[in-house]
Scaffold this motif. Structure first.
Motif, PDB file in Angstrom:
ATOM      1  N   ARG A  31      -9.925 183.346  93.912  1.00  0.00           N
ATOM      2  CA  ARG A  31      -9.426 182.763  92.657  1.00  0.00           C
ATOM      3  C   ARG A  31      -8.113 182.034  92.905  1.00  0.00           C
ATOM      4  O   ARG A  31      -7.921 180.903  92.461  1.00  0.00           O
ATOM      5  CB  ARG A  31      -9.230 183.871  91.610  1.00  0.00           C
ATOM      6  CG  ARG A  31      -8.602 183.366  90.320  1.00  0.00           C
ATOM      7  CD  ARG A  31      -7.883 184.470  89.566  1.00  0.00           C
ATOM      8  NE  ARG A  31      -6.806 185.008  90.373  1.00  0.00           N
ATOM      9  CZ  ARG A  31      -6.276 186.203  90.208  1.00  0.00           C
ATOM     10  NH1 ARG A  31      -6.725 187.005  89.278  1.00  0.00           N
ATOM     11  NH2 ARG A  31      -5.288 186.610  90.971  1.00  0.00           N
ATOM     12  N   SER A  90      -6.951 178.658  83.554  1.00  0.00           N
ATOM     13  CA  SER A  90      -7.749 179.863  83.589  1.00  0.00           C
ATOM     14  C   SER A  90      -7.365 180.791  82.449  1.00  0.00           C
ATOM     15  O   SER A  90      -6.199 180.870  82.079  1.00  0.00           O
ATOM     16  CB  SER A  90      -7.488 180.562  84.932  1.00  0.00           C
ATOM     17  OG  SER A  90      -7.840 181.897  84.887  1.00  0.00           O
ATOM     18  N   ILE A 156     -14.202 178.711  89.719  1.00  0.00           N
ATOM     19  CA  ILE A 156     -13.199 179.579  89.079  1.00  0.00           C
ATOM     20  C   ILE A 156     -13.849 180.341  87.917  1.00  0.00           C
ATOM     21  O   ILE A 156     -13.661 181.558  87.782  1.00  0.00           O
ATOM     22  CB  ILE A 156     -11.986 178.752  88.586  1.00  0.00           C
ATOM     23  CG1 ILE A 156     -11.176 178.233  89.774  1.00  0.00           C
ATOM     24  CG2 ILE A 156     -11.095 179.584  87.644  1.00  0.00           C
ATOM     25  CD1 ILE A 156     -10.186 177.128  89.414  1.00  0.00           C
TER      26      ILE A 156
END
Length: 179
Positions: A31, A90, A156
């Motif tokens: 990540r 994110s 992601i």
């Protein structure tokens, strides 16, 4: 580390396949790599998008006053923002904040993606053939970067899905995500 298209492809390859069998520690590493790469790619997209605007402007201005016209219009181009820019946002706030903080070093890390930007800076805007050829090359690089950013963002999201699934099965704890 300076990123190139090959290095971005390598990051994508390392972070694949994303399955629930992958330990959460590995997923966190992936990540972070993916987020960093996405921020750097987004920065490069922003720079090259502005280059396309400059080169498009240069191709529409008369040869005699291409540079003068660009200087006059550049503040408006810059004020309009970067077309195609953007950042990886994110839902994992700590990772996104860390990635956004890394944007400061994005300039150094994106050097491998911005060779055509340096050519744009030094090109003869009064030469329509040079401007046309360079604009085509910049547009090609820009499309390649947008494709990589889409792949990074997709990966992601997949990492986030798998981590959430690991929480659901008890394979990962909240402490795993925080460290």
């Amino acid at each position: 580390m300076v990123l190139s298209l090959e290095e971005i492809d390598s990051v994508l390859e390392r972070a694949s396949p994303v399955t629930e069998a992958i330990p959460s520690r590995t997923l966190r590493q992936w990540r972070n790599e993916l987020l960093r790469a996405s921020v750097v790619v987004s920065y490069a997209i922003g720079v090259l998008s502005l280059d396309v605007e400059v080169l498009t402007h240069g191709s529409t201005a008369s040869t005699a006053d291409a540079l003068e016209s660009l200087v006059d219009d550049l503040p408006a181009m810059l004020a309009s923002g970067w077309v195609g820019g953007g950042w990886s946002l994110s839902p994992d706030a700590s990772a996104s904040i860390a990635a956004a903080a890394a944007a400061e070093v994005a300039l150094d890390q994106s050097a491998g993606l911005l060779g055509l930007h340096m050519e744009t800076v030094t090109c003869d805007l009064g030469d329509p053939d040079e401007v046309r050829v360079l604009r085509q090359r910049v547009e090609h690089q820009l499309e390649a970067l947008k494709e990589r950013r889409d792949q990074l963002e997709s990966r992601i999201r997949r990492v986030q899905e798998v981590v959430l699934a690991q929480y659901g099965t008890g394979a990962a704890s909240v402490d795993d995500w925080l460290t």
